[in-house]
Scaffold this motif. Structure first.
Motif, PDB file in Angstrom:
ATOM      1  N   PRO A   1      -4.780   3.234  -5.727  1.00  0.00           N
ATOM      2  CA  PRO A   1      -5.763   2.394  -5.030  1.00  0.00           C
ATOM      3  C   PRO A   1      -7.180   2.662  -5.531  1.00  0.00           C
TER       4      PRO A   1
ATOM      5  N   TYR B   1      -7.059  -1.255   5.051  1.00  0.00           N
ATOM      6  CA  TYR B   1      -6.791  -2.048   3.850  1.00  0.00           C
ATOM      7  C   TYR B   1      -5.649  -3.041   4.043  1.00  0.00           C
TER       8      TYR B   1
ATOM      9  N   LEU C   1       0.820  -1.214   0.000  1.00  0.00           N
ATOM     10  CA  LEU C   1       0.000   0.000   0.000  1.00  0.00           C
ATOM     11  C   LEU C   1       0.854   1.263   0.000  1.00  0.00           C
TER      12      LEU C   1
END
Length: 253
Positions: A229, A107, A41
């Motif tokens: 994302p 996430y 991420l």
């Protein structure tokens, strides 16, 4: 469109934040998975989608054009009304502050078991604010404001959920759908929401693409050639819109 509230100039690296310092006491495999997800991420840019200006849309009469699409009455095979769904209207009106630490934590840790029932409280598992959480699909939907608790307690709600469209219909074809709403041949590399002829459908496409697929009307990459994302290509965006229109009223020009 009004920009969602967010902290200005977020730090490039927030891994020292205590929400992202996963405890050494947790299961080793779980901790490795969280850290691996977080590392991935951190290579991606978190781009916050703008929210829709409903006050402006109402003042110009545009909100009234799409209202019938945002309210759905679910009926049984004989045509008897069972449940009135306000979920789409509520989803598109969610305008909450967004914080990078919470996004990264959620996430990096979220898991979902599609085999479990919608009311199974272990279906979703995640960490938020440094605390492990579990909830069902229904609980998650009520927590974010898509449904209200009284609706989910109705004995007709499970039937409504079971009948919801969750996969692309066999008779759906993106080329046919695109021709219906634009009059043009569908070419993913050049397809744009502005080509949709109907003002109503252009607004709905904008709402869906920004709220669900988080797309800014074209495919884009960051400097490391990583997808942002939530960013999908135009095929994903229009497939999602197609599902919405088919489920609601069918598709027309």
């Amino acid at each position: 469109m009004a920009q969602r509230t967010q902290r200005t100039n977020p730090p490039e690296d927030v891994t020292d934040h205590h929400f992202l310092q996963f405890p050494q006491t947790m299961n080793d495999a779980t901790r490795v998975r969280y850290v691996t997800n977080l590392s991935l991420l951190l290579t991606k840019e978190i781009d916050i989608a703008p929210s829709f200006d409903w006050e402006l849309a109402t003042g110009t009469g545009l909100a009234a054009l799409i209202q019938e699409f945002l309210q759905y009455t679910h009926s049984d095979a004989s045509g008897v009304d069972l449940f009135e769904c306000q979920g789409w209207a509520r989803l598109f009106r969610i305008q909450e502050p967004v914080y990078r630490e919470f996004l990264l934590e959620f996430y990096a840790t979220v898991s979902y078991d599609p085999r479990k029932a919608p009311d199974d409280r272990t279906t979703f598992a995640f960490r938020l604010g440094g605390v492990r959480q579990e909830c069902s699909v229904i609980e998650l939907a009520t927590r974010v404001g898509i449904y209200i608790a009284d609706e989910t307690r109705s004995d007709r709600f499970p039937t409504f959920l079971a009948d919801c469209l969750t996969e692309r219909p066999d008779d759906y074809n993106e080329n046919t759908f695109w021709a219906e709403i634009t009059g043009a041949v569908y070419t993913p590399s050049t397809a744009r929401g502005g080509m949709i002829r109907s003002t109503t459908y252009r607004m709905l496409h904008r709402l869906i693409s920004m709220s669900l697929t988080h797309h800014k009307n074209k495919l884009y990459f960051d400097a490391r050639k990583k997808y942002h994302p939530g960013c999908h290509d135009m095929v994903d965006t229009f497939l999602c819109c197609g599902r919405f229109f088919i489920a609601r009223r069918g598709y027309h020009s």
